[in-house]
Design an enzyme around this catalytic site. Structure first.
Site, PDB file in Angstrom:
ATOM      1  N   ASP A   1       0.820  -1.214   0.000  1.00  0.00           N
ATOM      2  CA  ASP A   1       0.000   0.000   0.000  1.00  0.00           C
ATOM      3  C   ASP A   1       0.857   1.268   0.000  1.00  0.00           C
ATOM      4  O   ASP A   1       0.351   2.368   0.181  1.00  0.00           O
ATOM      5  CB  ASP A   1      -0.980   0.011   1.191  1.00  0.00           C
ATOM      6  CG  ASP A   1      -0.284   0.105   2.547  1.00  0.00           C
ATOM      7  OD1 ASP A   1       0.971   0.100   2.586  1.00  0.00           O
ATOM      8  OD2 ASP A   1      -0.996   0.176   3.572  1.00  0.00           O
TER       9      ASP A   1
ATOM     10  N   HIS B   1       3.400   1.991   2.115  1.00  0.00           N
ATOM     11  CA  HIS B   1       3.945   2.474   3.385  1.00  0.00           C
ATOM     12  C   HIS B   1       5.456   2.267   3.447  1.00  0.00           C
ATOM     13  O   HIS B   1       6.010   1.377   2.811  1.00  0.00           O
ATOM     14  CB  HIS B   1       3.241   1.841   4.592  1.00  0.00           C
ATOM     15  CG  HIS B   1       3.495   0.389   4.821  1.00  0.00           C
ATOM     16  ND1 HIS B   1       2.491  -0.503   5.128  1.00  0.00           N
ATOM     17  CD2 HIS B   1       4.624  -0.356   4.820  1.00  0.00           C
ATOM     18  CE1 HIS B   1       3.002  -1.708   5.305  1.00  0.00           C
ATOM     19  NE2 HIS B   1       4.301  -1.647   5.119  1.00  0.00           N
TER      20      HIS B   1
ATOM     21  N   GLU C   1       1.241   4.470   7.200  1.00  0.00           N
ATOM     22  CA  GLU C   1       0.210   4.050   6.255  1.00  0.00           C
ATOM     23  C   GLU C   1      -0.288   5.258   5.451  1.00  0.00           C
ATOM     24  O   GLU C   1       0.016   6.411   5.799  1.00  0.00           O
ATOM     25  CB  GLU C   1      -0.948   3.400   7.027  1.00  0.00           C
ATOM     26  CG  GLU C   1      -0.559   2.142   7.813  1.00  0.00           C
ATOM     27  CD  GLU C   1      -0.314   0.906   6.924  1.00  0.00           C
ATOM     28  OE1 GLU C   1       0.074   1.060   5.753  1.00  0.00           O
ATOM     29  OE2 GLU C   1      -0.522  -0.216   7.430  1.00  0.00           O
TER      30      GLU C   1
END
Ligand code: F6R
Length: 259
Positions: free
Chosen positions: A135, A137, A142
């Site tokens: 994602d 990160h 995040e």
């Protein structure tokens, strides 16, 4: 821009980065290493082991990127355990000079600021090893994380918990919270070395290096850093638009320049 090196195999990436760390320790015996966990940095730690045999590492310092909150530190998948097993013991580092953020519930309110003070007191991180989440990160920052963020508690995304379920008996055992160096913390390290292997990382790598700089893709923060090395295998590099340019640049690079 980041220097992007495309390697055939993870072992080549491990050797390249380990050689750079050995040069750093030769220059600075009290070098401060930023240590990632997860699968990605394993080839670096494995390549370091034979290279550091006989080298005095007694003054080397280390700071882990992150830790799960509320997980027993003795749990084999706590990052304290992982760092001990994969870094401190095999490389012969002094355990008192390697820190992992305190993820215990008792200390959590102050743990982030304490970690920042510890990093500052060590003189800052010389070389920060980074993996990248699917994602986008880095650390456990995040999507949506502030570029100015410091070490603090974050909530893991469902995607990260699914990705990390392989380390636990079931996804229900994956902690929901973590304490992680912030993007601002990572930005202060003097040299960022981001590694990524496998096709599942290709989109995140391309977005981080060639997409817009946005908190929605936290690894895009590396575009704002003056000294970044990205080491990727062919699969992780497969979505990069400037791939030929990166290959040419690396092929033509003089040996004396290092990473
Ligand atoms: C680990 C960390 C994470 C991982 C990332 C990739 O300390 O901070 O950002 O680097 O989740 O994980 P792996 O390497 O297991 O694919």
């Amino acid at each position: 821009m980041a220097e992007v090196v495309v390697v055939d195999a993870k072992e080549d990436a491990g050797a390249l980065v380990a050689d750079e760390i050995v040069r750093l320790i030769a220059r600075r015996p009290d070098a401060v290493l930023g240590l990632a966990t997860g699968s990605t940095p394993t080839p670096v730690y494995e390549a370091l082991r034979p290279r550091l045999a006989g080298v005095d590492v007694s003054r080397v310092r280390g700071f882990a990127l992150d830790e799960y909150v509320g997980l027993d530190p003795a749990h084999p998948e706590s990052y304290r355990s992982v760092i001990a097993r994969e870094v401190i013991v095999p490389l012969g580092l002094d355990p008192d000079r390697v820190r992992v953020p305190d993820g215990s519930l008792a200390g959590i309110a102050d743990a982030g600021e304490q970690y920042e003070r510890d990093i500052d007191a060590a003189g800052g991180i010389d070389l920060q090893i980074l993996g990248i989440g699917t994602d986008g990160h880095i650390g456990f920052n995040e999507p949506g994380s502030s570029f100015a963020s410091r070490t603090r508690v974050k909530t893991l995304t469902a995607q990260t918990r699914r990705d990390n379920a392989r380390f636990f008996a079931s996804i229900d055992d994956v902690p929901r919270h973590c304490i992680t160096q912030g993007l601002g913390t990572i930005a202060r390290a003097r040299h960022l070395v981001l590694l990524a292997f496998g096709a599942q990382k290709a989109d995140a790598v391309a977005a981080a290096l060639e997409g817009p700089v946005t908190a929605m893709l936290p690894a895009s923060a590396v575009q704002l850093h003056p000294h970044v090395t990205v080491v990727v295998d062919e699969a992780a590099a497969s979505r990069l638009r400037l791939l030929d340019y990166y290959r040419d640049t690396w092929a033509d690079k003089p040996d004396w320049q290092g990473l």
